[in-house]
Design a protein around this motif. Structure first.
Motif, PDB file in Angstrom:
ATOM      1  N   ARG A   1       8.524 -10.735 -24.230  1.00  0.00           N
ATOM      2  CA  ARG A   1       8.156 -11.045 -22.846  1.00  0.00           C
ATOM      3  C   ARG A   1       6.686 -11.413 -22.729  1.00  0.00           C
ATOM      4  O   ARG A   1       6.319 -12.331 -22.010  1.00  0.00           O
ATOM      5  CB  ARG A   1       8.461  -9.843 -21.933  1.00  0.00           C
ATOM      6  CG  ARG A   1       9.904  -9.702 -21.554  1.00  0.00           C
ATOM      7  CD  ARG A   1      10.092  -8.678 -20.434  1.00  0.00           C
ATOM      8  NE  ARG A   1       9.458  -7.397 -20.721  1.00  0.00           N
ATOM      9  CZ  ARG A   1      10.078  -6.351 -21.265  1.00  0.00           C
ATOM     10  NH1 ARG A   1      11.344  -6.435 -21.590  1.00  0.00           N
ATOM     11  NH2 ARG A   1       9.433  -5.232 -21.479  1.00  0.00           N
ATOM     12  N   ASP A   2       5.818 -10.641 -23.429  1.00  0.00           N
ATOM     13  CA  ASP A   2       4.372 -10.874 -23.323  1.00  0.00           C
ATOM     14  C   ASP A   2       3.731 -10.584 -24.677  1.00  0.00           C
ATOM     15  O   ASP A   2       3.354  -9.446 -24.965  1.00  0.00           O
ATOM     16  CB  ASP A   2       3.786  -9.971 -22.239  1.00  0.00           C
ATOM     17  CG  ASP A   2       2.334 -10.291 -21.936  1.00  0.00           C
ATOM     18  OD1 ASP A   2       1.856 -11.363 -22.369  1.00  0.00           O
ATOM     19  OD2 ASP A   2       1.687  -9.472 -21.267  1.00  0.00           O
ATOM     20  N   PRO A   3       3.552 -11.597 -25.524  1.00  0.00           N
ATOM     21  CA  PRO A   3       3.041 -11.363 -26.879  1.00  0.00           C
ATOM     22  C   PRO A   3       1.535 -11.138 -26.951  1.00  0.00           C
ATOM     23  O   PRO A   3       1.029 -10.708 -27.982  1.00  0.00           O
ATOM     24  CB  PRO A   3       3.432 -12.643 -27.618  1.00  0.00           C
ATOM     25  CG  PRO A   3       3.561 -13.675 -26.574  1.00  0.00           C
ATOM     26  CD  PRO A   3       3.990 -12.973 -25.324  1.00  0.00           C
TER      27      PRO A   3
ATOM     28  N   VAL B   1      -2.987  -6.617 -33.231  1.00  0.00           N
ATOM     29  CA  VAL B   1      -2.962  -7.070 -34.625  1.00  0.00           C
ATOM     30  C   VAL B   1      -4.304  -7.684 -34.999  1.00  0.00           C
ATOM     31  O   VAL B   1      -4.862  -7.412 -36.073  1.00  0.00           O
ATOM     32  CB  VAL B   1      -1.804  -8.068 -34.861  1.00  0.00           C
ATOM     33  CG1 VAL B   1      -1.911  -8.731 -36.223  1.00  0.00           C
ATOM     34  CG2 VAL B   1      -0.467  -7.357 -34.710  1.00  0.00           C
ATOM     35  N   GLY B   2      -4.874  -8.503 -34.102  1.00  0.00           N
ATOM     36  CA  GLY B   2      -6.175  -9.120 -34.368  1.00  0.00           C
ATOM     37  C   GLY B   2      -7.273  -8.083 -34.514  1.00  0.00           C
ATOM     38  O   GLY B   2      -8.123  -8.183 -35.409  1.00  0.00           O
ATOM     39  N   THR B   3      -7.269  -7.078 -33.664  1.00  0.00           N
ATOM     40  CA  THR B   3      -8.276  -6.010 -33.743  1.00  0.00           C
ATOM     41  C   THR B   3      -8.137  -5.239 -35.056  1.00  0.00           C
ATOM     42  O   THR B   3      -9.147  -4.927 -35.701  1.00  0.00           O
ATOM     43  CB  THR B   3      -8.130  -5.054 -32.548  1.00  0.00           C
ATOM     44  OG1 THR B   3      -8.245  -5.805 -31.329  1.00  0.00           O
ATOM     45  CG2 THR B   3      -9.170  -3.956 -32.579  1.00  0.00           C
ATOM     46  N   ALA B   4      -6.910  -4.950 -35.454  1.00  0.00           N
ATOM     47  CA  ALA B   4      -6.693  -4.227 -36.705  1.00  0.00           C
ATOM     48  C   ALA B   4      -7.183  -5.047 -37.897  1.00  0.00           C
ATOM     49  O   ALA B   4      -7.842  -4.507 -38.809  1.00  0.00           O
ATOM     50  CB  ALA B   4      -5.211  -3.893 -36.859  1.00  0.00           C
ATOM     51  N   LEU B   5      -6.909  -6.353 -37.896  1.00  0.00           N
ATOM     52  CA  LEU B   5      -7.375  -7.204 -38.992  1.00  0.00           C
ATOM     53  C   LEU B   5      -8.896  -7.291 -39.019  1.00  0.00           C
ATOM     54  O   LEU B   5      -9.515  -7.277 -40.084  1.00  0.00           O
ATOM     55  CB  LEU B   5      -6.759  -8.602 -38.877  1.00  0.00           C
ATOM     56  CG  LEU B   5      -5.261  -8.690 -39.173  1.00  0.00           C
ATOM     57  CD1 LEU B   5      -4.745 -10.088 -38.851  1.00  0.00           C
ATOM     58  CD2 LEU B   5      -4.987  -8.336 -40.617  1.00  0.00           C
ATOM     59  N   LEU B   6      -9.518  -7.402 -37.859  1.00  0.00           N
ATOM     60  CA  LEU B   6     -10.975  -7.466 -37.772  1.00  0.00           C
ATOM     61  C   LEU B   6     -11.608  -6.186 -38.314  1.00  0.00           C
ATOM     62  O   LEU B   6     -12.559  -6.229 -39.098  1.00  0.00           O
ATOM     63  CB  LEU B   6     -11.411  -7.717 -36.333  1.00  0.00           C
ATOM     64  CG  LEU B   6     -12.914  -7.759 -36.075  1.00  0.00           C
ATOM     65  CD1 LEU B   6     -13.556  -8.916 -36.835  1.00  0.00           C
ATOM     66  CD2 LEU B   6     -13.184  -7.854 -34.592  1.00  0.00           C
ATOM     67  N   LEU B   7     -11.064  -5.043 -37.899  1.00  0.00           N
ATOM     68  CA  LEU B   7     -11.597  -3.763 -38.389  1.00  0.00           C
ATOM     69  C   LEU B   7     -11.414  -3.620 -39.896  1.00  0.00           C
ATOM     70  O   LEU B   7     -12.324  -3.149 -40.593  1.00  0.00           O
ATOM     71  CB  LEU B   7     -10.912  -2.592 -37.668  1.00  0.00           C
ATOM     72  CG  LEU B   7     -11.326  -2.392 -36.216  1.00  0.00           C
ATOM     73  CD1 LEU B   7     -10.449  -1.326 -35.566  1.00  0.00           C
ATOM     74  CD2 LEU B   7     -12.792  -2.004 -36.116  1.00  0.00           C
ATOM     75  N   ALA B   8     -10.269  -4.033 -40.406  1.00  0.00           N
ATOM     76  CA  ALA B   8     -10.033  -3.965 -41.851  1.00  0.00           C
ATOM     77  C   ALA B   8     -11.035  -4.849 -42.595  1.00  0.00           C
ATOM     78  O   ALA B   8     -11.563  -4.441 -43.636  1.00  0.00           O
ATOM     79  CB  ALA B   8      -8.605  -4.392 -42.162  1.00  0.00           C
ATOM     80  N   HIS B   9     -11.290  -6.001 -42.058  1.00  0.00           N
ATOM     81  CA  HIS B   9     -12.254  -6.914 -42.703  1.00  0.00           C
ATOM     82  C   HIS B   9     -13.675  -6.335 -42.657  1.00  0.00           C
ATOM     83  O   HIS B   9     -14.401  -6.395 -43.655  1.00  0.00           O
ATOM     84  CB  HIS B   9     -12.212  -8.278 -42.017  1.00  0.00           C
ATOM     85  CG  HIS B   9     -13.173  -9.263 -42.598  1.00  0.00           C
ATOM     86  ND1 HIS B   9     -13.021  -9.796 -43.869  1.00  0.00           N
ATOM     87  CD2 HIS B   9     -14.337  -9.796 -42.105  1.00  0.00           C
ATOM     88  CE1 HIS B   9     -14.032 -10.606 -44.109  1.00  0.00           C
ATOM     89  NE2 HIS B   9     -14.834 -10.625 -43.061  1.00  0.00           N
ATOM     90  N   LEU B  10     -14.044  -5.754 -41.526  1.00  0.00           N
ATOM     91  CA  LEU B  10     -15.392  -5.180 -41.394  1.00  0.00           C
ATOM     92  C   LEU B  10     -15.592  -4.003 -42.336  1.00  0.00           C
ATOM     93  O   LEU B  10     -16.638  -3.862 -42.963  1.00  0.00           O
ATOM     94  CB  LEU B  10     -15.653  -4.768 -39.943  1.00  0.00           C
ATOM     95  CG  LEU B  10     -15.832  -5.912 -38.937  1.00  0.00           C
ATOM     96  CD1 LEU B  10     -15.921  -5.334 -37.530  1.00  0.00           C
ATOM     97  CD2 LEU B  10     -17.074  -6.710 -39.267  1.00  0.00           C
TER      98      LEU B  10
END
Length: 100
Positions: free
Chosen positions: A77-79, A86-95
């Motif tokens: 309904r609202d992705p 998901v973007g925040t998790a990837l950013l934190l993992a990269h940092l």
């Protein structure tokens, strides 16, 4: 005078080894019976616990499945919120991976 006159109690104990042997044999049988009963009870209890664990596991799997379906419907309904997470998790993992 002989030894039996000096030690009369020895005459009364002549059957003592036989009585002790009979008692030891009875103790062995009793211990064997107790061991068999304990084994059966442990097996029965383990079966009950196994069935209960299977029932609880099936219930938890059902709950998890229903939650997953609800989550998938919400994302469909609202992705945007899911993409943000998901973007925040990837950013934190990269940092954090770059700070070794």
């Amino acid at each position: 005078m002989n030894l039996e006159d000096l030690f009369p109690s020895r005459r009364h104990h002549s059957g003592l080894p036989d009585r002790l042997s009979a008692q030891v044999d009875q103790l062995r049988r009793d211990i064997g019976e107790i061991s068999a009963v304990l084994s059966r009870e442990a097996h029965h209890t383990a079966n009950e616990w196994s069935r209960e664990a299977a029932r609880q596991g099936a219930w938890l799997a059902g709950v998890a499945g229903r939650k997953a379906v609800r989550g998938a419907e919400a994302v469909r309904r609202d992705p945007l919120p899911a993409l943000a997470i998901v973007g925040t998790a990837l950013l934190l993992a990269h940092l954090f991976s770059g700070r070794k």
